[in-house]
Scaffold this motif. Structure first.
Motif, PDB file in Angstrom:
ATOM      1  N   THR A  63      14.224 111.562  63.259  1.00 19.72           N
ATOM      2  CA  THR A  63      15.191 112.665  63.199  1.00 19.72           C
ATOM      3  C   THR A  63      16.574 112.104  62.909  1.00 19.72           C
ATOM      4  N   LYS A  64      17.323 112.859  62.104  1.00 20.50           N
ATOM      5  CA  LYS A  64      18.710 112.490  61.796  1.00 20.50           C
ATOM      6  C   LYS A  64      19.516 113.771  61.628  1.00 20.50           C
ATOM      7  N   PRO A  65      20.745 113.784  62.123  1.00 19.37           N
ATOM      8  CA  PRO A  65      21.582 114.987  61.987  1.00 19.37           C
ATOM      9  C   PRO A  65      22.011 115.204  60.531  1.00 19.37           C
ATOM     10  N   LYS A  66      22.088 116.476  60.171  1.00 12.72           N
ATOM     11  CA  LYS A  66      22.606 116.838  58.856  1.00 12.72           C
ATOM     12  C   LYS A  66      23.093 118.279  58.901  1.00 12.72           C
ATOM     13  N   GLU A  67      24.385 118.458  58.701  1.00 13.96           N
ATOM     14  CA  GLU A  67      25.002 119.790  58.651  1.00 13.96           C
ATOM     15  C   GLU A  67      24.594 120.629  59.861  1.00 13.96           C
ATOM     16  N   ASN A  68      24.872 120.097  61.049  1.00  8.32           N
ATOM     17  CA  ASN A  68      24.655 120.792  62.315  1.00  8.32           C
ATOM     18  C   ASN A  68      23.189 121.121  62.608  1.00  8.32           C
ATOM     19  N   LYS A  69      22.269 120.384  62.002  1.00 13.90           N
ATOM     20  CA  LYS A  69      20.852 120.536  62.327  1.00 13.90           C
ATOM     21  C   LYS A  69      20.168 119.183  62.213  1.00 13.90           C
ATOM     22  N   LEU A  70      18.953 119.101  62.765  1.00 12.37           N
ATOM     23  CA  LEU A  70      18.207 117.851  62.711  1.00 12.37           C
ATOM     24  C   LEU A  70      17.212 117.889  61.562  1.00 12.37           C
ATOM     25  N   VAL A  71      17.240 116.872  60.734  1.00  8.87           N
ATOM     26  CA  VAL A  71      16.276 116.719  59.651  1.00  8.87           C
ATOM     27  C   VAL A  71      15.164 115.800  60.146  1.00  8.87           C
ATOM     28  N   LYS A  72      13.914 116.238  59.987  1.00 10.97           N
ATOM     29  CA  LYS A  72      12.773 115.484  60.495  1.00 10.97           C
ATOM     30  C   LYS A  72      11.932 114.926  59.356  1.00 10.97           C
ATOM     31  N   THR A  73      11.520 113.698  59.511  1.00 10.25           N
ATOM     32  CA  THR A  73      10.562 113.071  58.588  1.00 10.25           C
ATOM     33  C   THR A  73       9.553 112.280  59.419  1.00 10.25           C
ATOM     34  N   ILE A  74       8.505 111.808  58.766  1.00  7.77           N
ATOM     35  CA  ILE A  74       7.476 110.993  59.412  1.00  7.77           C
ATOM     36  C   ILE A  74       7.443 109.633  58.725  1.00  7.77           C
ATOM     37  N   ILE A  75       7.365 108.580  59.518  1.00  7.81           N
ATOM     38  CA  ILE A  75       7.107 107.264  58.928  1.00  7.81           C
ATOM     39  C   ILE A  75       5.768 106.759  59.455  1.00  7.81           C
ATOM     40  N   ARG A  76       4.915 106.399  58.526  1.00  5.71           N
ATOM     41  CA  ARG A  76       3.628 105.768  58.853  1.00  5.71           C
ATOM     42  C   ARG A  76       3.770 104.274  58.613  1.00  5.71           C
ATOM     43  N   VAL A  77       3.625 103.495  59.681  1.00  2.00           N
ATOM     44  CA  VAL A  77       3.698 102.038  59.583  1.00  2.00           C
ATOM     45  C   VAL A  77       2.277 101.497  59.633  1.00  2.00           C
ATOM     46  N   MET A  78       1.868 100.872  58.544  1.00  2.00           N
ATOM     47  CA  MET A  78       0.476 100.446  58.392  1.00  2.00           C
ATOM     48  C   MET A  78       0.243  99.068  59.022  1.00  2.00           C
ATOM     49  N   LEU A  79      -0.800  98.968  59.819  1.00  2.00           N
ATOM     50  CA  LEU A  79      -1.224  97.658  60.297  1.00  2.00           C
ATOM     51  C   LEU A  79      -1.966  96.941  59.161  1.00  2.00           C
ATOM     52  N   PRO A  80      -1.942  95.608  59.160  1.00  2.00           N
ATOM     53  CA  PRO A  80      -2.448  94.856  57.990  1.00  2.00           C
ATOM     54  C   PRO A  80      -3.965  94.748  57.937  1.00  2.00           C
TER      55      PRO A  80
END
Length: 464
Positions: A63-80
């Motif tokens: 989550t990160k703030p942007k224009e008085n709201k929270l923008v949500k994204t997903i990060i998938r970190v792959m194991l090797p």
């Protein structure tokens, strides 16, 4: 954009494996993830929350703030577990689905298939959907369809019918995984099918073997390779009873493979995702907003790919349960019948959606339905189950009984027409009790109802 330069896939694999700094034994460092994304987005106010993890990947909500709201994204970190290929194939699959179908899937925002950033592992940042997954009754593993409105159910089925029709209309040239477009940095290689990304091919025990990973020209090659891996696993283990049984089953399956599959054909394939279960489907009111979980989505033969989506699979109940059948003469619940009745109602609700799905598919893509209903498809799916489970002591007895029945049927066919070299054996698909039924016990008889509401197996129920 993805962190890639224009190199051949072989060069990328060698470089990624040489520089790979990740470790299966350690979880990703969250501070390094925040540092990486902070550099990417030029900000230091990023929050990270672990959503889930398994033996293949860690999933975080960003989550990160942007224009008085929270923008949500997903990060998938792959194991090797499968450096380079697993990330490339997943990104390619998502982009292919976005390009050729109308199914809503997450946009790939940025990704790194090398594991050479400060995270030390491969990663993909994906769009985050706002919605709820399908409600599930965990005790019985069924979607609680009573909580899903009729319009929502009809809309969901229509969209998946459209998706399955689109994948069938855009068949691929081999069995393997997709490596295309932006994921490889070579635009002219769109729709390229390469090595398969599947746990049975990259699991630790098989990494030491020099087995082929495709792409495979046909089912026969794909199944032969899998049987060879099973055989090599058996050779590496002392001669226990289970191992000896597995070797015997493998020998019989090798002989049967020649009767069920043609080793000379170039066989078409269809993109197949086995992970589309209730937790993969995001709904917002009556609208499907997103489908997630696209790892291990491979191009597989048509007989394998023409299958019900996971959230519609299970025991079929073609008669609506009647509460009176679960009560004694005094109107009291029979022992255990209350739970059985609730479970059977859920099964009946899902069965009605199976019927709706298959009816819609028969209208929109009759070729898909013909393959799904074919008796030879049923035999081949049983063979596939036998290959996957031949070294499992819990299923070996069922596989041996199934093989004996098939082999006896083949011998009867040969004796009836001894002059015919390649008799049609597809009829065995309906005359022999399926291996799927033997293993998963989908005979579908209630233990408690006075008048059981029985139904045939889910994958052929509409033929009864």
């Amino acid at each position: 954009m993805g962190r890639y330069v224009t190199r051949s896939p072989e060069e990328k694999v060698k470089r990624a494996k040489f520089e790979f700094r990740g470790s299966c034994a350690k979880a990703p460092n969250e501070e390094n993830i925040k540092l990486l994304l902070g550099e990417e987005w030029c900000r230091n106010d990023i929050n990270i929350t672990l959503l889930s993890n398994d033996s293949h990947a860690y999933n975080y909500l960003i989550t990160k703030p942007k224009e008085n709201k929270l923008v949500k994204t997903i990060i998938r970190v792959m194991l090797p577990v499968d450096p380079y290929f697993k990330t490339q194939a997943e990104v390619s699959t998502i982009e292919w689905v976005r390009q050729y179908t109308s199914l809503p899937v997450p946009r790939v925002l940025i990704f790194d298939p090398t594991g050479t950033t400060q995270i030390g592992l491969e990663w993909v940042v994906l769009e985050c959907f706002q919605g709820q997954v399908l409600p599930v009754v965990a005790e019985v593993g069924e979607v609680n369809w009573a909580m899903v409105g009729n319009e929502k159910k009809r809309s969901l089925i229509r969209q998946f019918v459209s998706f399955y029709s689109a994948t069938f209309d855009h068949q691929l040239s081999a069995i393997g995984n997709l490596y295309m477009g932006r994921a490889t940095g070579v635009q002219e290689e769109d729709d390229k099918v390469g090595v398969i990304v599947s746990p049975e091919f990259y699991m630790k025990e098989n990494q030491k073997y020099d087995h082929g990973r495709g792409p495979f020209r046909n089912s026969s090659e794909w199944l032969k390779t899998r049987l060879d891996m099973k055989h090599r696993d058996c050779l590496a283990i002392p001669n226990t009873n289970g191992v000896l049984k597995a070797e015997h089953i493998i020998d019989r399956l090798k002989r049967l493979r020649e009767r069920l599959f043609d080793s000379t054909l170039f066989e078409p394939a269809v993109l197949t995702n086995y992970e589309i279960g209730p937790n993969s489907i995001m709904m917002n009111h009556n609208r499907l907003v997103g489908v997630v979980d696209w790892e291990h989505t491979s191009a597989l033969p048509l007989w394998k790919g023409c299958e019900l989506p996971k959230f519609l699979q299970g025991i079929t109940r073609t008669k609506e349960p009647d509460e009176r059948d679960y009560l004694d003469e005094e109107g009291e619940w029979l022992a255990g019948a209350r739970d059985d009745f609730a479970k059977h109602v859920l099964q009946w609700s899902r069965t009605m959606l199976q019927k709706l799905f298959l009816d819609e598919m028969s209208r929109k893509c009759p070729q898909w339905t013909a393959i799904y209903n074919s008796p030879i498809t049923r035999l081949r799916k049983d063979y596939d189950i036998a290959v996957s489970s031949c070294d499992n002591s819990a299923t070996q007895a069922a596989i041996e009984k199934w093989l004996y029945t098939i082999e006896s049927g083949l011998e009867n066919i040969r004796l009836q027409d001894p002059g015919k070299a390649r008799a049609d054996i597809s009829s065995l698909g309906f005359t022999v009790r399926s291996l799927q039924d033997r293993i998963y016990d989908s005979a579908n008889v209630s233990d408690t109802a006075r008048h059981p509401a029985a139904g045939p197996e889910s994958h052929i129920w509409n033929l009864s």
